[in-house]
Design a protein around this motif. Sequence first.
Motif, PDB file in Angstrom:
ATOM      1  N   VAL A  28      72.128  83.043   6.968  1.00 37.01           N
ATOM      2  CA  VAL A  28      71.025  82.786   7.895  1.00 37.01           C
ATOM      3  C   VAL A  28      70.644  81.318   7.845  1.00 37.01           C
ATOM      4  N   ASN A  29      70.160  80.815   8.986  1.00 34.49           N
ATOM      5  CA  ASN A  29      69.825  79.397   9.045  1.00 34.49           C
ATOM      6  C   ASN A  29      68.776  79.130  10.122  1.00 34.49           C
ATOM      7  N   SER A  30      69.225  78.777  11.323  1.00 37.52           N
ATOM      8  CA  SER A  30      68.327  78.208  12.326  1.00 37.52           C
ATOM      9  C   SER A  30      67.219  79.154  12.794  1.00 37.52           C
ATOM     10  N   LYS A  31      67.471  80.467  12.801  1.00 38.46           N
ATOM     11  CA  LYS A  31      66.449  81.404  13.280  1.00 38.46           C
ATOM     12  C   LYS A  31      65.250  81.506  12.318  1.00 38.46           C
ATOM     13  N   PHE A  32      65.377  80.928  11.146  1.00 36.92           N
ATOM     14  CA  PHE A  32      64.285  80.961  10.169  1.00 36.92           C
ATOM     15  C   PHE A  32      63.667  79.584   9.951  1.00 36.92           C
ATOM     16  N   GLU A  33      63.895  78.688  10.899  1.00 39.65           N
ATOM     17  CA  GLU A  33      63.429  77.317  10.724  1.00 39.65           C
ATOM     18  C   GLU A  33      62.114  77.019  11.442  1.00 39.65           C
ATOM     19  N   ILE A  34      61.280  76.254  10.758  1.00 38.37           N
ATOM     20  CA  ILE A  34      60.081  75.683  11.352  1.00 38.37           C
ATOM     21  C   ILE A  34      60.485  74.407  12.094  1.00 38.37           C
ATOM     22  N   GLU A  35      61.392  73.685  11.494  1.00 44.05           N
ATOM     23  CA  GLU A  35      62.087  72.539  12.095  1.00 44.05           C
ATOM     24  C   GLU A  35      63.417  72.430  11.383  1.00 44.05           C
ATOM     25  N   ALA A  36      64.297  71.576  11.862  1.00 39.22           N
ATOM     26  CA  ALA A  36      65.642  71.486  11.279  1.00 39.22           C
ATOM     27  C   ALA A  36      65.579  71.241   9.772  1.00 39.22           C
ATOM     28  N   GLY A  37      66.144  72.167   9.010  1.00 45.25           N
ATOM     29  CA  GLY A  37      66.202  72.027   7.560  1.00 45.25           C
ATOM     30  C   GLY A  37      64.989  72.542   6.816  1.00 45.25           C
ATOM     31  N   LEU A  38      63.937  72.936   7.535  1.00 38.68           N
ATOM     32  CA  LEU A  38      62.706  73.446   6.917  1.00 38.68           C
ATOM     33  C   LEU A  38      62.572  74.929   7.221  1.00 38.68           C
ATOM     34  N   LYS A  39      62.683  75.769   6.196  1.00 36.82           N
ATOM     35  CA  LYS A  39      62.736  77.211   6.385  1.00 36.82           C
ATOM     36  C   LYS A  39      61.373  77.879   6.181  1.00 36.82           C
ATOM     37  N   ASN A  40      61.172  78.993   6.899  1.00 36.93           N
ATOM     38  CA  ASN A  40      59.965  79.801   6.787  1.00 36.93           C
ATOM     39  C   ASN A  40      60.181  80.834   5.678  1.00 36.93           C
ATOM     40  N   LYS A  41      59.579  80.593   4.543  1.00 30.78           N
ATOM     41  CA  LYS A  41      59.796  81.457   3.384  1.00 30.78           C
ATOM     42  C   LYS A  41      59.351  82.897   3.658  1.00 30.78           C
ATOM     43  N   GLU A  42      58.195  83.066   4.328  1.00 25.68           N
ATOM     44  CA  GLU A  42      57.669  84.409   4.563  1.00 25.68           C
ATOM     45  C   GLU A  42      58.620  85.232   5.434  1.00 25.68           C
ATOM     46  N   GLU A  43      59.163  84.607   6.476  1.00 20.37           N
ATOM     47  CA  GLU A  43      60.093  85.338   7.337  1.00 20.37           C
ATOM     48  C   GLU A  43      61.394  85.658   6.610  1.00 20.37           C
ATOM     49  N   LEU A  44      61.855  84.749   5.771  1.00 21.09           N
ATOM     50  CA  LEU A  44      63.052  85.022   4.974  1.00 21.09           C
ATOM     51  C   LEU A  44      62.808  86.197   4.025  1.00 21.09           C
ATOM     52  N   HIS A  45      61.612  86.253   3.457  1.00 19.27           N
ATOM     53  CA  HIS A  45      61.270  87.352   2.549  1.00 19.27           C
ATOM     54  C   HIS A  45      61.277  88.679   3.303  1.00 19.27           C
ATOM     55  N   ARG A  46      60.729  88.698   4.513  1.00 14.52           N
ATOM     56  CA  ARG A  46      60.725  89.916   5.338  1.00 14.52           C
ATOM     57  C   ARG A  46      62.142  90.349   5.658  1.00 14.52           C
ATOM     58  N   PHE A  47      62.985  89.395   5.991  1.00 14.57           N
ATOM     59  CA  PHE A  47      64.374  89.697   6.312  1.00 14.57           C
ATOM     60  C   PHE A  47      65.081  90.308   5.108  1.00 14.57           C
ATOM     61  N   LYS A  48      64.900  89.695   3.966  1.00 17.40           N
ATOM     62  CA  LYS A  48      65.568  90.172   2.749  1.00 17.40           C
ATOM     63  C   LYS A  48      65.140  91.601   2.418  1.00 17.40           C
ATOM     64  N   GLN A  49      63.875  91.920   2.645  1.00 17.41           N
ATOM     65  CA  GLN A  49      63.355  93.257   2.335  1.00 17.41           C
ATOM     66  C   GLN A  49      63.938  94.330   3.241  1.00 17.41           C
ATOM     67  N   LYS A  50      64.269  93.942   4.493  1.00 19.98           N
ATOM     68  CA  LYS A  50      64.670  94.932   5.486  1.00 19.98           C
ATOM     69  C   LYS A  50      66.187  95.069   5.670  1.00 19.98           C
ATOM     70  N   ILE A  51      66.943  94.208   5.012  1.00 27.14           N
ATOM     71  CA  ILE A  51      68.406  94.298   5.116  1.00 27.14           C
ATOM     72  C   ILE A  51      68.927  95.287   4.078  1.00 27.14           C
ATOM     73  N   ASN A  52      69.720  96.228   4.512  1.00 29.15           N
ATOM     74  CA  ASN A  52      70.271  97.260   3.614  1.00 29.15           C
ATOM     75  C   ASN A  52      71.565  96.768   2.975  1.00 29.15           C
ATOM     76  N   PHE A  53      71.423  95.824   2.100  1.00 28.64           N
ATOM     77  CA  PHE A  53      72.606  95.176   1.529  1.00 28.64           C
ATOM     78  C   PHE A  53      72.705  95.492   0.054  1.00 28.64           C
TER      79      PHE A  53
END
Length: 200
Positions: free
Chosen positions: A175-200
Amino acid sequence: MKYPDNILQVGSLLPDYMGFIFWEKSARYFDGPLPNLPQNIKKTGVFVNASQEDIVSKLSQYDLQAVQLHGHESVAFCQELKNTLAKSIEIIKVFSVDPEFDFDELKPFETVCDYFLFDTKGKLPGGNGTTFDWKVLEKYPSQKPIFLSGGIGLDEIDLVNEILKTDLPIYAIDVNSKFEIEAGLKNKEELHRFKQKINF
């Protein structure tokens, strides 16, 4: 990843890999400093048609554990790099996919890399923020583990979970650009939500 404080924030989520782009034309170009991260996170250098010397230099400078080759690197180039690097350094070869992608071109790379990464074919080598039709992967002829990439965000969770139910040897979700606030700056909260909901 680009910014030290953000690197530590995302690092607290303990991703398996964290990427640093060493392609100067990228808005996400990384030139340090790199803060200390948990040891189980594999620091990955992302290169686009870089020289062997540049790759080896960055590996040493940043203590990288993996190399992602995102350009037009040849089989011979990958073989030479594999021979140069320590066996513990993982090589991930990227292929840009569209509906006409010829999976036969993968075969010569089987022995010179550890993983394949499939991304969406676009104007840039990566970070285009668009998803390719993953049904094309039904033609995947190999058991080489793969990274699934290409515009993956919160809206793609159900699609990702469906493809994880298939027999494809998916090793990681990139994952990369869909979780960005700006180029290279990631949204930690959204990444945490994604990680919780992926059945991996």
